[in-house]
Scaffold this motif. Structure first.
Motif, PDB file in Angstrom:
ATOM      1  N   PHE A 193      86.942 -41.937  -9.798  1.00 38.46           N
ATOM      2  CA  PHE A 193      87.341 -40.750  -9.039  1.00 38.46           C
ATOM      3  C   PHE A 193      86.324 -40.469  -7.936  1.00 38.46           C
ATOM      4  O   PHE A 193      86.678 -40.157  -6.790  1.00 38.46           O
ATOM      5  N   GLY A 194      85.039 -40.618  -8.257  1.00 40.18           N
ATOM      6  CA  GLY A 194      83.990 -40.360  -7.278  1.00 40.18           C
ATOM      7  C   GLY A 194      84.016 -41.340  -6.119  1.00 40.18           C
ATOM      8  O   GLY A 194      83.799 -40.961  -4.957  1.00 40.18           O
ATOM      9  N   TYR A 201      86.264 -33.069  -6.811  1.00 42.19           N
ATOM     10  CA  TYR A 201      85.434 -33.939  -7.646  1.00 42.19           C
ATOM     11  C   TYR A 201      84.204 -33.212  -8.182  1.00 42.19           C
ATOM     12  O   TYR A 201      83.785 -33.461  -9.325  1.00 42.19           O
TER      13      TYR A 201
END
Length: 440
Positions: A53-54, A18
């Motif tokens: 995504f985080g 990430y």
């Protein structure tokens, strides 16, 4: 950063993947601006994709409980809860506009994510440092080029397919914040810079300063503080002497640069006029008119919150503040109506009332106080690189706050995600630094 890593792990996690993805996203926002923000498929744009995504990476890291042991993060959680309470009642009436307005604080999730990933593996700070070093090495000297290319792209109609946005659409204030961060990083970590790099950096400073008074302050104030706190006044004086010589030469030679599409002129005279208008000296009509419009709107907001019926609640998130308050501008230039009063604190006061403004002030004070204490403790412990790291983060965030005091900045992803990412890096770095001290 030498001396920060606490160890290395061979197995890559989702968080390891990430960090570079977020870095690419931040680079896109800094280099391409609003056009890049429209990358994606509505309603999922690049910002929402990075956030999703985080959150997955943070869930895998399992460090969320540890994140909220830090005071700035606790205040952020309280602030987010209050903003959510002032957003949910307006979702039915204003829909996506309510969510769009609330991201000025709810983008704080990026700060929580980054802090959690640093706590999971503190050695990630080394990678983050190297990413900042690479960014600062080219953005400071090249910021003026990006801004100019953005004007050219808008003039010739080069844009992102499907969105109609120019390929490069960055505000001068956004450029100013990143030029400020790059200049402070270079001052603290690069050592003595060459004459060519210094001249290019000064060109970036001059271009955004001639275009934006807030941008001028966003560069000069953090850079001045960095020089004073770090004791690197010689570098500042050298840059100042080069800048004064270039400004005098440009004035004598009557050098002017006209930027498309509105042919706004950049010149030494314009630069000096912007500087004079900041301290209250009379300027051109558009400068004084813009300042007066803002001051009147801010006064109206204070009247119905601090001294009026919306003290506790504010207007809420979703409605167009310009229409509600009677300060509609933008249509006369063929553009969209300005929704916010060009000041992040006034936006929060207007929408979240005095409780929202109080939480915002406490949040900033707690974070900056944490950075100041870390700088002092690192100096006393004989760890100057840690001290410079915290000073760099404090100056970068301060530059964003200064720009947000004069323009619509933190309300969008272009600078909002940057702001909260730096916030999270600062808290995560502080927790790692203090853990090292306790372990020692």
């Amino acid at each position: 950063m030498s001396g920060i890593a606490l160890g290395r792990t061979a197995t890559a996690s989702l968080g390891d993947r990430y960090i570079p993805v977020l870095a690419l996203g931040l680079l896109g926002y800094a280099a391409l601006g609003k056009g890049f923000a429209y990358l994606g498929l509505p309603p999922l744009f690049i910002g929402e994709i990075l956030l999703g995504f985080g959150l997955l990476a943070l869930w895998q890291a399992g460090t969320l409980p540890a994140v909220f042991t830090a005071l700035p993060n606790l205040l952020l959680a309280a602030m987010a809860a209050w903003v959510a309470a002032r957003t949910l009642p307006f979702l039915g009436r204003h829909g996506v506009d309510a969510l769009r307005d609330s991201v000025i604080i709810l983008y704080g999730a990026f700060g929580v994510i980054v802090c959690g990933l640093i706590l999971e593996r503190p050695e990630r700070l080394n990678r983050i440092f190297r990413l900042f070093a690479g960014f600062a090495a080219w953005y400071g000297p090249g910021g003026w080029t990006l801004y100019y290319l953005g004007k050219v792209a808008r003039n010739i109609g080069v844009g992102w397919p499907g969105s109609g946005m120019p390929l490069i659409a960055i505000r001068p204030g956004e450029v100013a914040v990143h030029v400020a961060g790059s200049a402070v990083f270079a001052l603290l970590f690069f050592g003595r810079t060459g004459l060519l790099r210094s001249a290019l950096l000064l060109m970036s400073i001059a271009m955004v300063s001639a275009q934006s008074r807030g941008g001028m302050l966003a560069i000069l104030l953090p850079l001045g503080v960095a020089c004073l706190v770090s004791g690197r006044l010689a570098g500042m004086l050298r840059m100042g002497a080069i800048g004064a010589a270039l400004l005098a030469g440009a004035h004598v030679a009557q050098i002017e640069v006209s930027l498309p599409p509105d042919n706004r002129v950049i010149s030494a005279e314009q630069l000096l006029m912007n500087a004079a208008s900041i301290v209250g000296a009379p300027g051109e009509g558009d400068l004084d008119g813009t300042k007066l419009w803002r001051l009147r709107w801010w006064e109206a907001i204070r009247n119905y919150t601090l001294h009026g019926p919306l003290f506790w609640t504010g207007q809420g998130f979703g409605m167009n503040l310009a229409e509600e308050d009677g300060f509609v501008v933008g249509l006369e230039h063929g553009g969209a109506v300005v929704r916010s009063p060009h000041n992040a604190s006034m936006t929060i006061l207007a929408r979240a009332g005095v409780p929202g403004l109080a939480l915002w002030a406490l949040l900033l004070a707690a974070w900056l106080g944490m950075m100041a204490m870390n700088i002092l403790e690192a100096r006393l412990a004989g760890e100057p690189r840690w001290a410079d790291w915290f000073l760099f983060l404090a100056c970068y965030l301060a530059a964003a706050v200064i720009d947000a005091s004069f323009d619509v900045a933190l309300e969008g992803p272009m600078l909002g995600i940057w702001f909260w990412t730096i916030f999270g890096i600062g808290v995560g770095s502080s927790m790692v630094f203090r853990a090292r001290g306790r372990a020692a």
